[in-house]
Design a protein around this motif. Structure first.
Motif, PDB file in Angstrom:
ATOM      1  N   GLN A   1       0.914  -1.197  -0.174  1.00  0.00           N
ATOM      2  CA  GLN A   1      -0.011   0.086  -0.091  1.00  0.00           C
ATOM      3  C   GLN A   1       1.016   1.316  -0.178  1.00  0.00           C
TER       4      GLN A   1
ATOM      5  N   GLN B   1       0.939   3.915  -2.809  1.00  0.00           N
ATOM      6  CA  GLN B   1       0.671   5.442  -2.445  1.00  0.00           C
ATOM      7  C   GLN B   1       1.787   6.303  -3.113  1.00  0.00           C
TER       8      GLN B   1
ATOM      9  N   LEU C   1     -13.569   1.677   4.517  1.00  0.00           N
ATOM     10  CA  LEU C   1     -12.522   1.910   3.809  1.00  0.00           C
ATOM     11  C   LEU C   1     -11.710   0.636   3.595  1.00  0.00           C
ATOM     12  N   ARG C   2     -11.436  -0.430   4.572  1.00  0.00           N
ATOM     13  CA  ARG C   2     -10.859  -1.653   4.383  1.00  0.00           C
ATOM     14  C   ARG C   2     -11.632  -2.556   3.684  1.00  0.00           C
TER      15      ARG C   2
ATOM     16  N   GLN D   1     -10.867  -1.285  -0.013  1.00  0.00           N
ATOM     17  CA  GLN D   1      -9.184  -1.557  -0.583  1.00  0.00           C
ATOM     18  C   GLN D   1      -9.258  -2.995  -0.739  1.00  0.00           C
ATOM     19  N   SER D   2      -9.893  -4.038   0.111  1.00  0.00           N
ATOM     20  CA  SER D   2      -9.964  -5.338  -0.168  1.00  0.00           C
ATOM     21  C   SER D   2     -10.483  -5.761  -1.358  1.00  0.00           C
TER      22      SER D   2
ATOM     23  N   SER E   1      -4.493  -6.286  -7.443  1.00  0.00           N
ATOM     24  CA  SER E   1      -3.683  -5.274  -6.793  1.00  0.00           C
ATOM     25  C   SER E   1      -2.680  -4.250  -7.519  1.00  0.00           C
TER      26      SER E   1
ATOM     27  N   ALA F   1      -4.151   3.555  -5.526  1.00  0.00           N
ATOM     28  CA  ALA F   1      -5.291   4.126  -4.676  1.00  0.00           C
ATOM     29  C   ALA F   1      -4.596   5.240  -4.016  1.00  0.00           C
TER      30      ALA F   1
END
Length: 378
Positions: free
Chosen positions: A129, A133, A188-189, A192-193, A201, A205
């Protein structure tokens, strides 16, 4: 039957052969089982450190957790089979003790492997992540380079779907709930998952609990209305997204445009969903400014002192010119709606009984809203 009389490594050629052929985790578990049955106690945390370290290593290598656990369980099963092979009817008490020891050992190994595996997966996910980012920030600022791509381990695509995303509050975020922040993070998790699963993947994001920006590489899974619906289902909230296709070197400008389109969706009161420039061409053009746009924005000025007329116009247009629905929505008599429509025509020369008047009213109302909420560009 006594444990001291059992030879778990040499006397049973069949067991020895099976141990020899087993994977390292199975052989390691056989050693733990030997120790457990010999000492009649489960190894302590320090003794299980090697198990946790191995599980973490396998997690980094992408070995499935189920495969690891099955290998360890196979080791315990082999050892238990050796223990019970020579048992007789008189050994029932020792068999029960051996069964308890086996179950305790399986519990300890399963907990140690699972905890270490999950902790390592979380670490890997955080590292990925952070890398995504970092690269997303560089692309959005126009500073992406091949060096940065090598450092992050993520290749830079030739083009991207640049997506501006709005994430509304989940029902669990509403007062007076005390865990609103925790509910927002869970939302949010979940999103994201789902993003990691749908886009393998590869999507970059930059998201908060309210929304943000996605960069989806071309050539792989793409964002569509159906995909957005699936993501909304995972997040358990309706999502609104605007999409602009862009070459890599134009990502910063595309992101600005995508977020401008997203604001047009918000100001226009559009329903959640996926929008592109073709869906918002009129609104976008109105924000460019110019004499025609400014003139449209002033057509409704005579109604400024009559809020009920604005409300009636909005409701009438929103209900597809249905008087009955408009009256019910405004809690007035249909005759009152007719009266107000006539007053609008008197004050603005917009006749909502004609198709031309309806079009003019819709555009003028939109121009007025945009003029008040979004600065015009020269």
């Amino acid at each position: 039957m006594t444990y001291s009389a059992l030879d778990l490594s040499a006397d049973s050629s069949d067991s020895a052969a099976r141990a020899q052929d087993a994977r390292p985790s199975t052989r390691g578990c056989l050693a733990l089982a030997v120790e457990t049955f010999a000492r009649q106690t489960v190894p302590d945390e320090a003794r299980l450190a090697e198990v946790r370290e191995s599980a973490a290593q396998w997690a980094r290598e992408g070995v499935p957790l189920g495969a690891i656990l099955r290998a360890y369980h196979e080791g315990v099963r082999i050892a238990f089979g050796v223990v019970t092979a020579r048992a007789k009817a008189a050994d029932i008490d020792e068999l029960l003790l051996a069964t308890d020891l086996m179950l305790e050992l399986l519990e300890a190994i399963t907990a140690a492997v699972s905890d270490a595996y999950v902790d390592e997966q979380h670490l890997v996910a955080r590292e990925h992540q952070t890398a995504t980012q970092t690269l997303a920030s560089a692309l959005l600022s126009g500073r992406a380079s091949s060096t940065l791509a090598r450092q992050t381990g993520i290749p830079i695509a030739e083009s991207y779907q640049v997506v501006a995303l709005a994430i509304p509050d989940h029902r669990d975020e509403s007062p007076p709930r005390l865990d609103a922040h925790a509910a927002a993070r869970r939302k949010l998790r979940r999103l994201q998952s789902a993003l990691a699963t749908v886009f393998e993947s590869h999507a970059l994001a930059l998201l908060s609990t309210k929304g943000g920006t996605l960069l989806i590489p071309a050539g792989g899974p793409a964002l569509t209305s159906e995909v957005l619906d699936a993501l909304a289902g995972a997040a358990e909230v309706p999502l609104t997204a605007t999409l602009v296709l862009s070459d890599t070197d134009e990502v910063p400008d595309a992101a600005d445009q995508a977020h401008e389109l997203l604001e047009l969706v918000r100001v226009g009161g559009r329903a959640p969903g996926l929008y592109q420039m073709t869906d918002l061409a009129v609104e976008y053009q109105l924000t460019r400014g110019g004499p025609a746009t400014r003139r449209l924005a002033t057509i409704l000025e005579p109604l400024e002192a009559h809020q009920e007329l604005f409300d009636t116009m909005r409701a009438y247009l929103g209900n597809d010119m249905n008087r009955q629905l408009t009256a019910r929505q405004l809690y007035v008599h249909p005759n009152t709606v007719d009266y107000r429509l006539r007053r609008i025509a008197q004050l603005t020369a917009i006749d909502l009984a004609t198709s031309a008047g309806i079009s003019q009213a819709a555009i003028a109302l939109l121009a007025r809203d945009l003029d008040r909420h979004i600065p015009h560009r020269p």
